[in-house]
Design a protein around this motif. Structure first.
Motif, short mmCIF file in Angstrom:
data_model
loop_
_atom_site.label_atom_id
_atom_site.label_comp_id
_atom_site.label_asym_id
_atom_site.label_seq_id
_atom_site.Cartn_x
_atom_site.Cartn_y
_atom_site.Cartn_z
N ALA A 1 0.83 -1.20 0.00
CA ALA A 1 0.00 0.00 0.00
C ALA A 1 0.87 1.25 0.00
N ALA A 2 1.96 1.23 0.77
CA ALA A 2 2.88 2.36 0.79
C ALA A 2 3.52 2.57 -0.58
N ARG A 3 3.88 1.46 -1.22
CA ARG A 3 4.47 1.53 -2.56
C ARG A 3 3.47 2.15 -3.55
N LYS A 4 2.20 1.76 -3.44
CA LYS A 4 1.18 2.30 -4.32
C LYS A 4 1.02 3.80 -4.12
N THR A 5 1.04 4.25 -2.87
CA THR A 5 0.95 5.68 -2.57
C THR A 5 2.13 6.43 -3.17
N LEU B 1 5.98 5.47 13.28
CA LEU B 1 6.38 4.33 12.46
C LEU B 1 5.92 4.59 11.04
N ALA B 2 6.81 4.42 10.07
CA ALA B 2 6.48 4.81 8.70
C ALA B 2 7.15 3.87 7.70
N TRP B 3 6.68 3.98 6.47
CA TRP B 3 7.32 3.34 5.33
C TRP B 3 8.01 4.43 4.52
N GLU B 4 9.25 4.17 4.09
CA GLU B 4 9.93 5.05 3.16
C GLU B 4 10.06 4.32 1.83
N THR C 1 5.21 7.39 4.31
CA THR C 1 3.80 7.22 4.66
C THR C 1 3.69 6.60 6.05
N ASP C 2 2.66 7.02 6.78
CA ASP C 2 2.39 6.48 8.11
C ASP C 2 2.09 4.99 8.00
N ALA C 3 2.82 4.17 8.75
CA ALA C 3 2.66 2.72 8.66
C ALA C 3 1.43 2.22 9.40
N ARG C 4 0.70 3.13 10.08
CA ARG C 4 -0.54 2.75 10.76
C ARG C 4 -1.77 3.23 10.01
N SER C 5 -1.69 4.44 9.45
CA SER C 5 -2.87 5.00 8.79
C SER C 5 -2.76 5.02 7.28
N GLY C 6 -1.54 4.93 6.75
CA GLY C 6 -1.34 5.05 5.31
C GLY C 6 -1.25 6.49 4.83
N LYS C 7 -1.39 7.45 5.73
CA LYS C 7 -1.36 8.86 5.36
C LYS C 7 0.05 9.27 4.93
N LYS C 8 0.15 10.04 3.83
CA LYS C 8 1.46 10.51 3.39
C LYS C 8 1.98 11.56 4.36
N LEU C 9 3.21 11.36 4.83
CA LEU C 9 3.81 12.27 5.78
C LEU C 9 4.75 13.27 5.12
N ALA C 10 5.46 12.83 4.08
CA ALA C 10 6.43 13.72 3.44
C ALA C 10 6.85 13.15 2.10
N GLU C 11 7.38 14.03 1.25
CA GLU C 11 8.01 13.61 0.00
C GLU C 11 9.15 14.56 -0.28
#
Length: 793
Positions: free
Chosen positions: A185-189, A221-224, A243-253
């Motif tokens: 899901a993080a990869r898709k975002t 906790l996040a996915w990069e 992206t937030d690893a709990r909510s899927g919300k984008k945190l930064a780019e």
């Protein structure tokens, strides 16, 4: 222009002048001597500053007044302390120091109060002549990289309480390291983000990695995820999406490939390093860390291309018809940049490891750009419009390679205000390299893009003396600075540095005319290019971290100035005054910098708290006094903290005085106390809501004079300012500490703010007592504060 990195010295010579002559040429560089021939003696440090209240106005034609020019001459002549210059470390010495730091990392972590699951990994080390060792660390938590956990620890002889520079002071800990949002899901975002940004040919670079994101203060906790692709102009892209690893919300780019438009094509007849290999010469410079130059043959290859070779060691002919011409300019720019960092600061190569970054020319077809990439640690140049104008001019090379220096030191994240500082640093260093080289074919200046007509009207791309002349960049800091593209928010840094080096008003430097204004219309004298670049480089490499913003940069440069010239020096106060000239912080008046406090509001019977802050260049420090505070409030003379419970309603204009041993400065502001009691009780005091912190924020409300229990229809009015209301959980807490009711649960709303009145059955609890509004921000990135809340019975 930009870079490819991911996400906290030198003695000088004098001579930056408003007339002719390069400030670097005034005292020649000698390879092997560190920090430009540090003087054997240090000029007397100035201890008096020009108070802002008495600052002389510019003359009618905009030129500096006699007093301002006299101050400039004193400041340019100031010599840094010998002990604050950097000691050049060989690659072997640097490696040994890093190994030592790795061995002492656990003890350092304990001394800093880090948690059991946190570890420090040394990234860089700098040693001063006085024995101070500055170690830059990255951090891990439970084995996961902490983005924004970087810090710099100075070890000064005899200093038991070093000042540590760090991106976040918050605790780096997360409730769990198990992600609820899958990596897919993080990869898709990330892929969707890249495409939305206009990137084509996108492809994810491996699986997302779990990290702890701490750039915004709170740990999450996040996915990069890393997405490689090509931007609309043909530039490669290495987009990092968190992206937030709990909510899927984008945190930064942020993108790790930093691009830019260059200044021109020719440096004239110059010397370039080469080596003989059999029957040919190779464009490899053994004196520049074995820097090599390659030809990409107008492809978009990610490889190095073909090494540029020649039969007679005579390279190019000064025209674009000869493909070697661009290679000559690129090699020259790389060598001059290498020499600048080596001779000025003892830095051996971009990464400090003795290795010269390599260059690639003839990238793409009609590619009007140049870029630095951390992935290859290399410089790449396009051939410009019609493939007839290679972007290989000197300050393009210096600008882009300075992104590499930033990446291995402060590693400023390329977004928000830190992105502007990253981009501005490259402009600043490029200007310094131009003056260092003093090439008559490219007259040193404080403009960007002046030799190639990018705009089609003969004007430069950017102006350091007045950035807004390009139509988009900022002269001064505003609350909106963080939302701008780094190329435009860099204007604040560029303007600050120009003013620090040259001063305000009209003048000519190397025959180029400038006219630099200030935010407060007061002059600043300038401390000379030598001193200014020493301050900036020391701040960048020792005190800035990945999340440094403009306020932090002010603190970092003031600390650098204190190291180099002394806290009580005229240079120190001029650095602070120059930041005020771009609307960051206050000027020093009688050695005190003190902003007028914002208007305050409190309520009768409710606890109030407010801290006034000022700084001083005096060793005696500050104490505070207050007059006309609302009855019930008191001031702590040592800390400036005002606390208490207001006793009566009314409008007040308290005056706070900050004092040193021999001076004082007063500021008057408004403080309104509103009624509270009877049928309604209100607390209008602002309370910051910590980002992604389970502890949340609490605002107390004292209810008195109410007989019996609270009603079954208690009205709770809540006013919260927040940029993503869906992040918030809001609870009403009774006097006994129990949650009476959850007023709002986290939801998917992306709207701003909460302005609601809730009806609550509180009949089981006595009315009198201390009630609390508890607000918890459950996701990272967006922030806000409790503006006001009240109970109506």
């Amino acid at each position: 222009m930009t870079n490819t990195s991911r996400t906290t010295t030198g003695s000088t010579t004098n001579g930056a002048s408003t007339g002719g002559g390069s400030p670097y040429a005034s005292r020649p560089f000698r390879p092997g001597r560190i920090a430009v021939l540090a003087a054997a003696t240090v000029a007397a440090l100035f201890v008096s500053a020009l108070p802002a209240s008495a600052a002389p106005a510019p003359t009618g034609d905009g030129s500096p007044s006699a007093a301002t020019e006299a101050a400039r001459q004193r400041l340019v002549a100031a010599e840094p302390r010998p002990g604050a210059r950097s000691v050049g470390l060989s690659p072997a010495q640097r490696a040994k120091s890093l190994r030592t730091a790795a061995g002492t990392g656990p003890a350092t972590a304990r001394a800093l109060g880090l948690g059991d699951q946190e570890k420090l990994l040394p990234k860089d080390v700098v040693k001063d002549a006085d024995g101070t060792v500055h170690t830059r660390y990255e951090r891990t938590y439970a084995g996961l990289p902490v983005l924004g956990g970087d810090l710099v620890v100075p070890a000064r002889p005899g200093d038991r309480t070093p000042t540590v520079s760090r991106t976040t002071d918050a605790s780096v800990a997360v409730p769990t390291t198990t992600a609820t949002v899958p990596a897919a899901a993080a990869r898709k975002t990330a892929l969707a983000t890249a495409k939305a940004d206009g990137t084509t040919e996108t492809a994810a670079d491996g699986a997302p990695r779990r990290v702890v994101w701490a750039e915004d203060g709170a740990a999450t906790l996040a996915w990069e995820s890393v997405v490689n692709g090509v931007r609309e102009d043909g530039t490669p892209s290495e987009l990092h999406v968190v992206t937030d690893a709990r909510s899927g919300k984008k945190l930064a780019e942020f993108d790790r490939v930093h691009t830019g438009v260059g200044h021109g094509q020719f440096n004239g007849k110059v010397q370039v390093g080469s080596v003989r290999n059999g029957d040919v010469f190779e464009l490899t410079d053994p004196q520049g860390g074995n820097h090599s130059t390659y030809d990409l043959d107008n492809t978009n290859s990610s490889g190095s291309g073909a090494l540029v070779t020649d039969a007679d060691d005579v390279w190019g002919d000064g025209t674009v018809a000869d493909r070697q011409t661009a290679a000559v300019d690129a090699a020259y720019g790389a060598r001059k940049t290498y020499d600048f960092y080596h001779d000025r600061f003892g830095r051996d190569g971009i990464a400090g490891d003795g290795i010269g970054a390599y260059s690639r020319v003839h990238y793409g077809t009609q590619y009007v750009n140049a870029f630095w990439s951390d992935a290859c640690f290399c410089m790449t140049y396009g051939d410009g419009a019609g493939d007839a104008n290679p972007l290989t001019e000197l300050d393009v090379a210096a600008h882009e390679m300075s992104h590499g220096v930033t990446s291995v030191t402060a590693d400023l994240i390329y977004s928000g205000e830190s992105g502007g500082l990253n981009e501005g640093t490259s402009d600043i260093m490029a200007a310094a390299v131009e003056f260092f080289a003093d090439n008559p074919s490219d007259v040193p200046d404080y403009t960007v893009g002046e030799l190639i007509d990018i705009n089609g009207d003969g004007t430069p791309l950017r102006y350091m003396d007045q950035p807004s002349k390009d139509g988009v960049s900022q002269d001064y800091w505003t609350p909106g600075t963080a939302s701008l593209d780094p190329h435009y928010s860099s204007g604040v840094a560029n303007h600050f540095f120009y003013l620090l080096a040259e001063g305000s008003g009209t003048k000519s430097v190397e025959g180029v005319a400038y006219d630099s204004p200030t935010y407060d219309d007061l002059p600043v004298p300038g401390i000379g290019l030598h001193n200014a670049i020493n301050v900036w480089y020391r701040a960048l490499t020792l005190y800035m971290t990945s999340g440094t913003d403009y306020a932090d940069a002010r603190t970092a440069t003031l600390q650098a100035a204190a190291d180099l010239f002394g806290r009580s020096s005229e240079v120190y106060e001029t650095v602070g005054d120059t930041w005020a000239a771009v609307n960051v912080g206050e000027r020093f008046v009688d050695h005190i910098a003190f902003a007028t406090p914002a208007a305050q509001e409190a309520a009768v019977g409710q606890p109030a708290s407010f801290r006034v802050t000022a700084t001083t260049s005096r060793a005696s420090g500050l104490t505070y006094e207050a007059t006309d505070l609302p009855a019930g409030l008191t001031l702590d003379a040592a800390t400036g903290l005002i606390t208490g419970i207001p006793e009566e309603a009314g409008a007040h204009t308290p005056t706070i005085t900050a004092r040193t041993a021999d001076s004082s400065l007063s500021r008057t502001f408004s403080w309104t106390v509103i009624p509270s009691g009877g049928d309604f009780f209100v607390n209008p005091g602002n309370v910051p809501i910590p980002d992604a912190d389970p502890a949340g924020a609490e605002s107390p409300l004292i209810v008195t004079g109410r007989d019996g229990n609270a009603p079954s229809d208690l009205q709770v009015t809540v006013d919260i300012v927040h940029t993503w209301r869906g992040d918030l959980a809001i609870d009403l807490v009774g006097p006994d500490g129990t949650v009476v009711r959850r007023l709002k649960a986290p939801d998917s709303s992306s709207a701003d703010d909460v302005h609601e009145t809730y009806t609550v059955d509180a009949s089981a609890l006595p009315a009198d007592g201390t009630w609390k509004l508890r607000v918890t921000d459950v996701y990272a990135r967006d922030t806000g504060y409790i503006d006001s809340w009240k109970l109506t019975f």
